[in-house]
Design a protein around this motif. Structure first.
Motif, short mmCIF file in Angstrom:
data_model
loop_
_atom_site.label_atom_id
_atom_site.label_comp_id
_atom_site.label_asym_id
_atom_site.label_seq_id
_atom_site.Cartn_x
_atom_site.Cartn_y
_atom_site.Cartn_z
N VAL A 42 0.93 -1.23 0.04
CA VAL A 42 -0.05 -0.12 0.01
C VAL A 42 0.76 1.24 0.14
O VAL A 42 1.57 1.52 0.90
N SER A 43 1.03 1.93 -1.15
CA SER A 43 2.25 3.01 -1.36
C SER A 43 1.70 4.12 -0.20
O SER A 43 2.83 4.42 0.17
N ALA A 44 0.56 4.38 -0.07
CA ALA A 44 0.36 5.58 1.05
C ALA A 44 1.03 5.30 2.50
O ALA A 44 1.69 5.87 3.05
N VAL A 45 0.95 3.74 2.71
CA VAL A 45 1.60 3.43 4.02
C VAL A 45 2.83 3.27 3.69
O VAL A 45 3.66 3.97 4.76
N LYS A 47 4.82 5.26 2.09
CA LYS A 47 5.06 6.78 2.42
C LYS A 47 5.38 7.16 3.85
O LYS A 47 6.23 7.72 4.30
N LEU A 48 4.37 6.64 4.60
CA LEU A 48 4.34 6.95 6.09
C LEU A 48 5.50 6.35 6.71
O LEU A 48 6.30 6.96 7.43
N THR A 67 4.20 8.45 13.86
CA THR A 67 4.08 8.17 12.39
C THR A 67 4.12 6.67 11.99
O THR A 67 3.22 6.09 11.41
N GLU A 69 3.48 4.24 14.06
CA GLU A 69 2.62 3.47 14.73
C GLU A 69 1.37 3.61 13.83
O GLU A 69 0.31 2.59 13.81
N ARG A 70 1.20 4.78 13.36
CA ARG A 70 0.15 5.14 12.22
C ARG A 70 -0.02 4.02 11.09
O ARG A 70 -0.72 3.47 10.86
N LEU A 72 1.52 1.31 11.07
CA LEU A 72 1.17 -0.27 11.33
C LEU A 72 -0.28 -0.44 11.80
O LEU A 72 -0.78 -1.37 11.73
N ARG A 73 -0.91 0.81 12.36
CA ARG A 73 -2.38 0.62 12.27
C ARG A 73 -3.05 0.44 11.05
O ARG A 73 -3.95 -0.23 10.76
N LEU A 74 -2.67 1.18 9.97
CA LEU A 74 -3.29 1.22 8.68
C LEU A 74 -2.82 -0.06 7.91
O LEU A 74 -3.69 -0.81 7.30
N PRO A 76 -1.52 -3.68 9.42
CA PRO A 76 -1.15 -4.37 10.48
C PRO A 76 -0.18 -5.35 10.27
O PRO A 76 0.43 -5.79 11.39
N GLN A 77 -0.25 -5.72 9.13
CA GLN A 77 0.52 -7.03 9.02
C GLN A 77 1.85 -6.86 8.35
O GLN A 77 2.56 -7.34 7.81
N PHE B 134 -7.27 5.39 2.27
CA PHE B 134 -6.31 5.47 1.53
C PHE B 134 -6.42 4.03 0.43
O PHE B 134 -7.24 3.23 0.93
N ASP B 212 -3.03 9.07 -4.32
CA ASP B 212 -2.18 8.19 -3.64
C ASP B 212 -1.84 8.77 -2.30
O ASP B 212 -0.69 8.75 -1.72
N ILE B 214 -3.13 9.67 1.90
CA ILE B 214 -3.95 9.23 3.12
C ILE B 214 -4.88 10.28 3.40
O ILE B 214 -4.50 11.31 3.80
N THR B 504 -2.82 -5.11 16.66
CA THR B 504 -2.25 -4.07 17.73
C THR B 504 -3.06 -3.93 19.19
O THR B 504 -2.34 -3.11 19.88
#
Lengths: 146, 834
Positions: A42-45, A47-48, A67, A69-70, A72-74, A76-77, B134, B212, B214, B504
């Motif tokens: 997921v490219s947005a993730v 980027k995070l 950032t 943790e955000r 890995l929430r989005l 989670p795997q 996203f 792309d 969030i 989590t």
């Protein structure tokens, strides 16, 4: 003469190879890499994760952790998010947490040799800093095998 | 001034310039509100001056007392009388001055102490998790729209003309115009978001024309922690208040606010005139400053003394503080409504209370209504008295027009608009009482109760309003259905449940009573009930760790175990039937008690009890054989803690309900980060998960497929306590872990089992949530093999009794079964003859 050059070259390579274990200045080479491996798909993730890496390198650990943790929430795997977070803890000298997060990253990164390798390097670094040289060498060996 | 809106012949005032001028004037002559020491000096000077005056008088008295008496002459007597009268009068005047001076000093101190210090006790505000959109996010359009409704977004038809707080449906999904929010890590500005959805997942998100990205919506305000007096407010600073609101307020309430000294003689005269003209008390002459003083410092009694106090204090307040400070305090203090026990104070909260949007989003007619309500929040309550409120709004709009705050065109455009008040306050007390209970419990470890009630903390929690909604809805529906099916006795049947994010450990939903709005006993946290077979995964995990495999044969037959006190324990299976030799995986999937008891005896009860603790349930457990079948009472929360370790891949992950806390000014105070600790090896986690997936595909929970797609590959375990007093289910998918308990508070027997009482709630809640399948990550040292359990040998798919199970390399038998040696054709022929 030629022999001298070869010996010098081998010595340099040897020393640089061991540098992460022995001569490491802060922050470690494990952590100075440009980006944490492990694409989440997921490219947005991703980027995070990249942003968290940058924040960590700037020493902004608090926001780096937020950032990541955000991330890995989005996703989670994502082994990558845990790995990047383990590096934050490593730089913060929270070795226990760094180790556990690297282990968690390993458990999620079966499909990425690079991520596994980086996680083992973090584990090796943590063990070295805790004085467990054998454990550190063992982890580094696992990293090299990947 | 209160209601001095009757005439409007004055030309529009150049308001801003006047305000600035006034502010400059004040700044030049008055100490700034922030310079407390200067004020204290001024007060000290006053005191000294009063003392000096008193001293002079005393000195002046002395010669008078030494004057010789002349009692013979009448005129002299008269003179003396006059003198003594004057003296008494002088003394009285002096006394009066002294008392008044003292009183003024006292009033001054009262004013300053409250205005300088913490003016209000601000309740803590509790927010949900923000919904993040996203490309790749598993979220349905229904869920996004539900979230937008919770945030009081208005649905519009045209996606091209959206204002902040609006959204519209498009051909491919949704167009949303967000409001923006200050988060812990960043400030999200209001954005234009286009969300494309395909099959319950976000396909693309475009934020302000950029792909792309969030998009993070604002979090939903889900509750507060209130001060004892129940006053509630959302503080606003003057620069956050729309200028139209200030203009309207001054036009209606106090036109000379920036000119007068706290009390307006002209205002009083005008009110007096208007009252005489109208033949009754129609208008008050109070300035905003006086109104603030009245609300802030004085009681609501209507007496002359209070009126004098009010005027004196208004003068003092105006003397000490900037006009803008006074106005800001007024905007936050003014009483604007009532929500049950809670008093709604200030425009910041009133905007949310009546319109469900922040102050900056108000339209001009909404501003006019709020300003109109100032005159009487109950009388002009737009929910109870809409006609009256509308009339009042028109009055205010007319005044705004007269004062030049709006033009004729705008007046005409908005005057007939509907009131637009949201049906019920979005800002209800504790929408999720059970979850709030958990939040408070976790907050109490770090914050004082007093601070939670007064410091205006902003608490960001993990609750997912949509998941909570699904869980509440399912519990209510399922218990109704049980009651219908089982009869009246089941009216008092109760349920509690907790859902978390599988990886989590963030709590996304929590219900502590079948009536989710009930604020009392929270069963999810405090009902400790026997967990029955929910403990079995721990028994089987301990066995696997001891070297058993999923294909190991166990004996499911009557068993007698002598307990420490000499009694015999004879566990029975639920169906009262023994199954003979069964493989470990099967015994777990079908929850065979006798096989489990015998396995537990081999593993050791001590070991099992220790393992429960090391997996996350840190409490003293009864180390008796019956522990292996769940003779231990845990709360749903504790069970969730245990299963979280399974769901999170063998990593103990404490359940969390709070992500971060910020102070009233938006400064981050504390973040509650994720914490993980490896408690089970990846290999054993994988084996156990595979076995618990069997529970759902083949075992006691197979009815889950009525509600859930088999593709989700969920894992879980049913639990039923003795005499079916408690029905449990605990299980997880790739996204969520859920634990459900059903039973009676007074421990009555039921006809329910884990599968018939708790599983339907779990499965239907899961079915209502968009999620990813459970795909356990297979460690390198684990693979799937065909095994002949009887021969304890490698086998082939075509062989009789062969089972296909995951095994750790080191436990794979080296021996090959006789069947696998002889080959497929030979076996086929043999089967024919058999």
């Amino acid at each position: 003469m030629m022999l001298k050059h070869v010996v010098t070259l081998i010595t340099i390579l040897f020393v640089s190879g061991c540098s992460s274990l022995v001569l490491q200045p802060q922050p470690s080479s494990v952590n100075s890499q440009q980006a944490t491996a492990g694409s989440t798909g997921v490219s947005a993730v991703d980027k995070l994760i990249a942003k968290g890496d940058v924040q960590r390198r700037q020493g902004d650990y608090r926001n780096a952790a937020a950032t990541l943790e955000r991330a890995l929430r989005l996703s989670p795997q994502s082994g990558g998010a845990y790995l990047a977070l383990s590096r934050v803890r490593l730089d913060q000298k929270s070795y226990g947490e760094a180790l556990q997060l690297a282990e968690k990253s390993l458990s999620l990164s079966a499909d990425s040799k690079r991520a596994q390798k980086e996680a083992w390097l973090v584990i090796s670094e943590v063990k070295k800093r805790r004085g467990d040289i054998n454990g550190s060498l063992e982890a580094a060996k696992k990293a090299r095998r990947l | 001034m209160s209601s001095n809106e009757s005439n409007g012949n004055k030309p529009p005032r150049k308001k801003k310039a006047a305000r600035k001028k006034a502010a400059r004037k004040k700044a030049a002559v008055k100490p700034s509100s922030k310079k407390a020491p200067v004020k204290k000096k001024a007060a000290a000077k006053k005191k000294t001056a009063v003392k000096k005056a008193a001293a002079k008088k005393t000195v002046a008295k002395k010669p008078a007392s030494k004057k010789p008496k002349t009692s013979n002459s009448k005129s002299k007597v008269a003179v003396n009388k006059r003198r003594s009268m004057l003296r008494i009068l002088g003394q009285v005047a002096l006394l009066f001055t002294l008392i008044m001076g003292g009183y003024l000093i006292y009033l001054d101190a009262v004013i300053q102490s409250k205005f300088e210090g913490k003016r209000w006790q601000i309740p803590a505000k509790v927010f949900s998790r923000p919904l993040e959109l996203f490309a790749g996010a598993n979220v349905s359009q229904e869920q996004i729209e539900y979230e937008l409704q919770q945030l009081n977004y208005r649905r519009k038809k045209d996606p091209n003309t959206l204002k902040p707080g609006n959204y519209a449906r498009t051909d491919s999904g949704l167009q949303i115009r967000t409001r923006g929010f200050d988060f812990w890590d960043a400030t999200e500005t209001g954005s234009n978001i286009s969300v494309d959805l395909k099959a319950n997942a976000v396909d693309d998100v475009i934020v302000n024309g950029k792909g792309d990205e969030i998009a993070r919506l604002e979090p939903v305000l889900v509750g507060g922690i209130y001060p004892a007096h129940n006053e509630d407010r959302v503080l606003v600073t003057l620069d956050q208040v729309p200028s139209a609101l200030i203009g309207a307020l001054l036009a209606v309430e106090d036109r000379e606010f920036y000119e007068h000294w706290g009390v307006s003689v002209r205002g009083i005269a005008r009110a007096l005139f208007a009252n005489i003209k109208a033949g009754g008390l129609r208008q008050g002459g109070s300035t905003l400053t006086q109104q603030l003083v009245k609300n802030f410092y004085l009681s609501s009694e209507r007496s002359l003394t209070r009126k004098i106090n009010e005027a004196l204090m208004a003068l003092l307040l105006d003397f000490h503080y900037e006009k803008d400070d006074i106005l800001e305090a007024y905007l936050n203090e003014v009483y604007l409504g009532q929500a049950g026990q809670r008093a709604i104070h200030g425009f910041g909260l009133a905007s949310l209370f009546y319109f469900g949007v922040p102050l900056r989003e108000l339209e001009v007619q909404q501003i006019a209504l709020l300003v109109g309500i100032v005159k009487g929040a109950s009388w002009y309550d737009p929910r109870r008295n809409p006609e009256r409120a509308k009339e009042r709004r028109t009055q205010v709009l007319s005044l705004m027009l007269d004062q030049g705050e709006i033009g004729q065109a705008e007046f005409d455009r908005v005057k007939n608009k509907p009131l637009g008040v949201i049906k019920k306050p979005v800002y209800v007390d504790e929408r999720y009482p059970a979850f709030m209970n958990l939040v408070r419990q976790q907050l109490k470890q770090d914050y004082r109760d007093e601070d939670l009630r007064s410091e205006g903390l902003r608490i960001f929690t993990t609750i997912d309003p949509y998941a909570q909604h699904q869980l509440e809805k399912t519990i209510a529906k399922q218990l109704r259905s049980v009651e219908r099916y089982q009869g009246e006795k089941y009216q008092t049947l109760q349920a509690a449940s907790i859902f978390t994010s599988a990886n989590t450990g963030e709590v996304v939903a929590l219900v502590g009573d079948k009536n989710s709005q009930y604020k009392g006993f929270n069963r999810a946290l405090r009902a400790y009930r026997p967990i029955g077979s929910l403990i079995k995964p721990v028994v089987y995990l301990s066995a696997l760790e001891k070297g058993y495999t999923l294909a190991s044969l166990l004996k499911d037959e009557p068993i007698e175990i002598k307990t420490e006190n000499g009694e015999l324990w004879r566990p029975d299976n639920f169906e009262k039937v023994s199954h003979g030799e069964v493989i470990l995986q099967q015994a777990l999937a079908h929850s065979y008690n006798q096989a489990t008891a015998s396995l537990a005896m081999d593993v050791g009860i001590e070991k099992i009890a220790d393992r429960v603790v090391s997996l996350g349930v840190e409490k003293d457990l009864p180390k008796v054989p019956a522990l292996a079948l769940g003779a231990v009472s845990l709360s749903p929360f504790e069970v969730a803690t245990l299963y979280q370790t399974f769901a999170a891949g063998g990593f103990y992950t404490p359940l969390r309900s709070i992500r971060s806390v910020m102070n009233a000014e938006g400064k981050p105070l504390q973040r509650y980060g994720i914490d993980v600790e490896k408690r089970i090896s990846p290999e054993h986690t994988y084996l156990l998960t595979a076995a618990l997936q069997e529970v759902v595909t083949q075992g006691t929970a197979k009815t889950a497929k009525r509600y859930l797609s088999e593709g989700l590959k969920v894992a879980g375990k049913t639990g039923t306590s003795d005499d079916q007093r408690d029905a449990w289910f605990a299980g997880w998918s790739g996204s969520y872990l859920g634990v459900v308990w059903v039973g009676f508070d007074d421990n009555l027997k039921t006809e329910l089992t884990g599968a018939t009482g708790a599983l339907p709630i779990w499965a239907q809640t899961m079915a209502g949530l968009t999620q990813v399948p459970l795909k356990p990550i297979q460690p390198e040292s684990v693979d799937w093999y065909w095994i002949d359990p009887k021969e304890v040998a490698r086998s082939k798919p075509h062989c009789d009794g062969a089972v296909f199970v995951p095994m750790i390399e080191s436990t794979v038998p080296t021996k090959k079964s006789s069947c696998s040696e002889t080959g497929r054709v030979f076996n086929w022929i043999r089967k024919l003859f058999d």
